[in-house]
Design a protein around this motif. Structure first.
Motif, PDB file in Angstrom:
ATOM      1  N   ARG A  65       5.888   7.464  -1.832  1.00  0.00           N
ATOM      2  CA  ARG A  65       6.238   6.942  -3.064  1.00  0.00           C
ATOM      3  C   ARG A  65       7.425   5.700  -2.881  1.00  0.00           C
ATOM      4  O   ARG A  65       8.454   6.167  -2.106  1.00  0.00           O
ATOM      5  CB  ARG A  65       6.591   8.230  -3.898  1.00  0.00           C
ATOM      6  CG  ARG A  65       5.569   8.995  -4.340  1.00  0.00           C
ATOM      7  CD  ARG A  65       6.452  10.244  -4.704  1.00  0.00           C
ATOM      8  NE  ARG A  65       5.279  11.295  -5.175  1.00  0.00           N
ATOM      9  CZ  ARG A  65       5.296  12.454  -4.980  1.00  0.00           C
ATOM     10  NH1 ARG A  65       5.845  12.983  -4.129  1.00  0.00           N
ATOM     11  NH2 ARG A  65       4.095  13.352  -5.318  1.00  0.00           N
ATOM     12  N   ARG A  66       7.318   4.923  -3.753  1.00  0.00           N
ATOM     13  CA  ARG A  66       8.008   3.652  -3.361  1.00  0.00           C
ATOM     14  C   ARG A  66       9.670   4.060  -3.457  1.00  0.00           C
ATOM     15  O   ARG A  66      10.371   3.639  -2.921  1.00  0.00           O
ATOM     16  CB  ARG A  66       7.672   2.531  -4.206  1.00  0.00           C
ATOM     17  CG  ARG A  66       8.762   1.976  -5.214  1.00  0.00           C
ATOM     18  CD  ARG A  66       8.144   0.966  -6.108  1.00  0.00           C
ATOM     19  NE  ARG A  66       8.552  -0.345  -6.227  1.00  0.00           N
ATOM     20  CZ  ARG A  66       7.971  -1.348  -6.347  1.00  0.00           C
ATOM     21  NH1 ARG A  66       6.670  -1.321  -7.284  1.00  0.00           N
ATOM     22  NH2 ARG A  66       8.447  -2.382  -6.352  1.00  0.00           N
ATOM     23  N   TYR A  67      10.026   4.990  -4.447  1.00  0.00           N
ATOM     24  CA  TYR A  67      11.384   5.287  -4.842  1.00  0.00           C
ATOM     25  C   TYR A  67      11.738   6.473  -3.640  1.00  0.00           C
ATOM     26  O   TYR A  67      13.256   6.796  -3.779  1.00  0.00           O
ATOM     27  CB  TYR A  67      11.478   5.717  -6.041  1.00  0.00           C
ATOM     28  CG  TYR A  67      10.669   6.906  -6.604  1.00  0.00           C
ATOM     29  CD1 TYR A  67      10.880   8.145  -6.155  1.00  0.00           C
ATOM     30  CD2 TYR A  67       9.274   6.388  -7.143  1.00  0.00           C
ATOM     31  CE1 TYR A  67       9.744   9.199  -6.927  1.00  0.00           C
ATOM     32  CE2 TYR A  67       8.462   7.457  -7.570  1.00  0.00           C
ATOM     33  CZ  TYR A  67       8.696   8.836  -7.252  1.00  0.00           C
ATOM     34  OH  TYR A  67       7.819   9.738  -7.659  1.00  0.00           O
ATOM     35  N   GLU A  68      11.007   6.964  -3.009  1.00  0.00           N
ATOM     36  CA  GLU A  68      11.210   8.164  -1.856  1.00  0.00           C
ATOM     37  C   GLU A  68      11.295   7.565  -0.483  1.00  0.00           C
ATOM     38  O   GLU A  68      12.097   7.739   0.355  1.00  0.00           O
ATOM     39  CB  GLU A  68      10.556   9.361  -2.007  1.00  0.00           C
ATOM     40  CG  GLU A  68      10.540  10.167  -3.259  1.00  0.00           C
ATOM     41  CD  GLU A  68       9.660  11.198  -3.408  1.00  0.00           C
ATOM     42  OE1 GLU A  68       9.939  11.872  -4.447  1.00  0.00           O
ATOM     43  OE2 GLU A  68       8.576  11.202  -2.569  1.00  0.00           O
ATOM     44  N   ALA A  74      12.745  -4.866   1.372  1.00  0.00           N
ATOM     45  CA  ALA A  74      11.911  -5.707   2.652  1.00  0.00           C
ATOM     46  C   ALA A  74      11.129  -4.921   3.314  1.00  0.00           C
ATOM     47  O   ALA A  74       9.803  -5.053   3.620  1.00  0.00           O
ATOM     48  CB  ALA A  74      13.033  -6.416   3.600  1.00  0.00           C
ATOM     49  N   GLN A  75      11.410  -3.566   3.430  1.00  0.00           N
ATOM     50  CA  GLN A  75      10.445  -2.749   4.028  1.00  0.00           C
ATOM     51  C   GLN A  75       9.418  -2.379   3.253  1.00  0.00           C
ATOM     52  O   GLN A  75       8.151  -2.417   3.664  1.00  0.00           O
ATOM     53  CB  GLN A  75      11.260  -1.528   4.243  1.00  0.00           C
ATOM     54  CG  GLN A  75      10.503  -0.252   4.974  1.00  0.00           C
ATOM     55  CD  GLN A  75      10.968   1.033   5.063  1.00  0.00           C
ATOM     56  OE1 GLN A  75      11.646   1.365   4.419  1.00  0.00           O
ATOM     57  NE2 GLN A  75      10.659   1.818   6.226  1.00  0.00           N
ATOM     58  N   PHE A  76       9.573  -2.310   1.791  1.00  0.00           N
ATOM     59  CA  PHE A  76       8.619  -2.069   0.945  1.00  0.00           C
ATOM     60  C   PHE A  76       7.863  -3.387   1.060  1.00  0.00           C
ATOM     61  O   PHE A  76       6.154  -2.972   1.137  1.00  0.00           O
ATOM     62  CB  PHE A  76       9.062  -1.748  -0.575  1.00  0.00           C
ATOM     63  CG  PHE A  76       7.991  -1.918  -1.543  1.00  0.00           C
ATOM     64  CD1 PHE A  76       7.078  -0.943  -1.761  1.00  0.00           C
ATOM     65  CD2 PHE A  76       7.562  -3.111  -2.229  1.00  0.00           C
ATOM     66  CE1 PHE A  76       6.156  -0.907  -2.603  1.00  0.00           C
ATOM     67  CE2 PHE A  76       6.558  -3.352  -3.315  1.00  0.00           C
ATOM     68  CZ  PHE A  76       5.963  -2.012  -3.433  1.00  0.00           C
ATOM     69  N   ARG A  77       7.884  -4.437   0.929  1.00  0.00           N
ATOM     70  CA  ARG A  77       7.128  -5.824   1.236  1.00  0.00           C
ATOM     71  C   ARG A  77       6.300  -5.603   2.520  1.00  0.00           C
ATOM     72  O   ARG A  77       5.261  -6.071   2.473  1.00  0.00           O
ATOM     73  CB  ARG A  77       8.136  -7.238   0.816  1.00  0.00           C
ATOM     74  CG  ARG A  77       8.451  -7.257  -0.502  1.00  0.00           C
ATOM     75  CD  ARG A  77       9.240  -8.444  -0.562  1.00  0.00           C
ATOM     76  NE  ARG A  77      10.386  -8.784   0.137  1.00  0.00           N
ATOM     77  CZ  ARG A  77      11.670  -8.579  -0.280  1.00  0.00           C
ATOM     78  NH1 ARG A  77      11.714  -7.971  -1.355  1.00  0.00           N
ATOM     79  NH2 ARG A  77      12.760  -8.672   0.382  1.00  0.00           N
ATOM     80  N   GLU A  78       6.937  -5.330   3.454  1.00  0.00           N
ATOM     81  CA  GLU A  78       6.254  -5.295   4.975  1.00  0.00           C
ATOM     82  C   GLU A  78       5.308  -4.518   4.752  1.00  0.00           C
ATOM     83  O   GLU A  78       4.158  -4.659   4.971  1.00  0.00           O
ATOM     84  CB  GLU A  78       7.157  -4.797   6.029  1.00  0.00           C
ATOM     85  CG  GLU A  78       6.772  -4.506   7.150  1.00  0.00           C
ATOM     86  CD  GLU A  78       7.494  -3.932   8.332  1.00  0.00           C
ATOM     87  OE1 GLU A  78       7.094  -3.443   9.162  1.00  0.00           O
ATOM     88  OE2 GLU A  78       8.869  -4.123   8.279  1.00  0.00           O
TER      89      GLU A  78
END
Length: 175
Positions: A65-68, A74-78
């Motif tokens: 989950r993106r919020y956990e 930047a890590q999410f985009r990667e």
């Protein structure tokens, strides 16, 4: 919907026949390939799904989950970019076996992000597993989510959810 793994002809025939006799459909669960060395495993799992009569398999492309899970944007985009690349690897295998990949909106990408990905891939073999509850966690309206994903929907998830106010926002749980 179930993980089928890699099964032999006897198992897949039995599963397919049981599902047909019961008026049910088989939908598999797979992990997309983690890179070219993982394509053999993915190919074998889609072959199993096809033999079992699963015209659709559900998958997710981000690890949590993106919020956990993610520590930064930047890590999410990667990881989102890795997810795109895994679907690009997976798409020809799905086409070969004629099994559609239903990518679940898994509390990871918001509607505009996921639709951009699906448009970019532009494949009849890659679409959406629409979970009507997961987008609550991203503060998206469930009806708007369903309407937005409808052109790409291959399967759906329904669930019961609970929301409770808290001092710093809300608590959210689903079953």
């Amino acid at each position: 919907q179930m993980p089928l793994g890699v099964r032999d002809e006897a198992y897949t025939r039995m599963l397919r026949e049981e599902a047909e006799q019961s008026g049910m459909f088989v939908e598999g669960i797979v992990s997309p390939p983690n890179g070219p060395p993982d394509l053999e495993r993915f190919d074998a799992q889609l072959a199993t799904a096809q033999r079992a009569g699963a015209g659709v398999v559900r998958t997710v492309i981000l690890p949590g989950r993106r919020y956990e899970f993610f520590e930064s944007a930047a890590q999410f985009r990667e990881f989102a970019e890795r997810g795109r690349r895994t679907l690009e690897l997976a798409e020809p295998v799905a086409a070969k076996h004629r099994v559609r990949l239903a990518v679940e909106n898994h509390k990871d990408q918001r509607v505009p992000e996921r639709i951009e990905l699906l448009r970019r891939l532009s494949s009849p073999w890659v679409g959406a597993c629409v979970d009507v509850g997961n987008s609550f966690a991203l503060l998206e309206d469930p009806l708007a989510v369903v309407e937005a994903y409808a052109p790409w929907a291959f399967s759906g998830h329904l669930k019961d959810q609970a929301v409770q106010e808290s001092a710093d926002g809300f608590l959210f749980g689903d079953a």
